[in-house]
Design an enzyme around this catalytic site. Structure first.
Site, PDB file in Angstrom:
ATOM      1  N   CYS A   1      54.183  31.334  65.147  1.00  0.00           N
ATOM      2  CA  CYS A   1      54.448  30.345  63.723  1.00  0.00           C
ATOM      3  C   CYS A   1      53.319  29.443  63.950  1.00  0.00           C
ATOM      4  O   CYS A   1      53.093  28.792  62.777  1.00  0.00           O
ATOM      5  CB  CYS A   1      55.767  29.965  63.856  1.00  0.00           C
ATOM      6  SG  CYS A   1      55.964  29.022  65.358  1.00  0.00           S
TER       7      CYS A   1
ATOM      8  N   CYS B   1      60.888  30.897  69.057  1.00  0.00           N
ATOM      9  CA  CYS B   1      60.731  29.404  69.404  1.00  0.00           C
ATOM     10  C   CYS B   1      60.852  28.777  70.665  1.00  0.00           C
ATOM     11  O   CYS B   1      60.430  27.940  71.139  1.00  0.00           O
ATOM     12  CB  CYS B   1      61.576  28.652  68.321  1.00  0.00           C
ATOM     13  SG  CYS B   1      61.764  28.973  66.665  1.00  0.00           S
TER      14      CYS B   1
HETATM   15 FE1  FES Z   1      57.724  27.593  65.191  1.00  0.00          FE
HETATM   16 FE2  FES Z   1      60.239  27.561  65.766  1.00  0.00          FE
HETATM   17  S1  FES Z   1      59.180  28.019  63.996  1.00  0.00           S
HETATM   18  S2  FES Z   1      58.536  26.915  67.017  1.00  0.00           S
END
Ligand code: FES
Length: 142
Positions: free
Chosen positions: A33, A103
């Site tokens: 992400c 995450c």
């Molecule tokens: Fe990036 Fe959770 S979406 S750490």
């Protein structure tokens, strides 16, 4: 969808901030992400993590897992901290939705990166994992 423990650690995260005189600092990016996590540690002469703080540009799940991970490694030795997996952190939080599991890797990798930094500063061979999801702000493997 989120457990009570996740909500608690998200709303009242433990160990947030910086340690100005930290002797171990690790920064990693999440390959999935792009979010970033920084961990600061104070490690004493017996290799015990006496203090730990984190800062993250991550989501709520990253905040909750980092909060729990820092609680779990505080007071532990460097070797014990290296054994902490993101899976154990997720279990301690009573689970995460599958889409948010990535995450939880951020905290584990940042802990490893901070300990690697400590090992480099003290010329100790590093026994942990090299972080794989380095983003451009990661200076641990330059
Ligand atoms: Fe990036 Fe959770 S979406 S750490």
């Amino acid at each position: 969808m989120y457990s009570e423990k996740v909500m608690d650690h998200f709303q009242n995260p433990r160990n947030v901030g910086e340690i100005p005189d930290a002797n171990a600092v690790g920064t990693v990016g999440n390959a999935k992400c792009g979010d970033i996590m920084k961990i600061y540690m104070k490690i004493d002469e017996n290799k015990v993590i006496t203090d730990i703080k984190f800062k993250t540009f991550g989501c709520g799940a990253a905040i909750a897992t980092s909060s729990m991970a820092t609680e779990l490694v505080k007071g532990k030795t460097v070797e014990e901290a290296l054994e902490l997996t993101n899976k154990a952190v997720v279990e301690a939080l009573d689970g995460l939705p599958p889409a948010k599991l990535h995450c939880s890797v951020l905290a584990e990798e940042a802990i490893h990166a901070a300990i690697e930094d400590y090992c480099q500063r003290n010329r100790i061979p590093f026994q942990g994992k090299k972080c794989e999801g380095c983003c451009s702000s990661c200076h641990n493997h330059e």
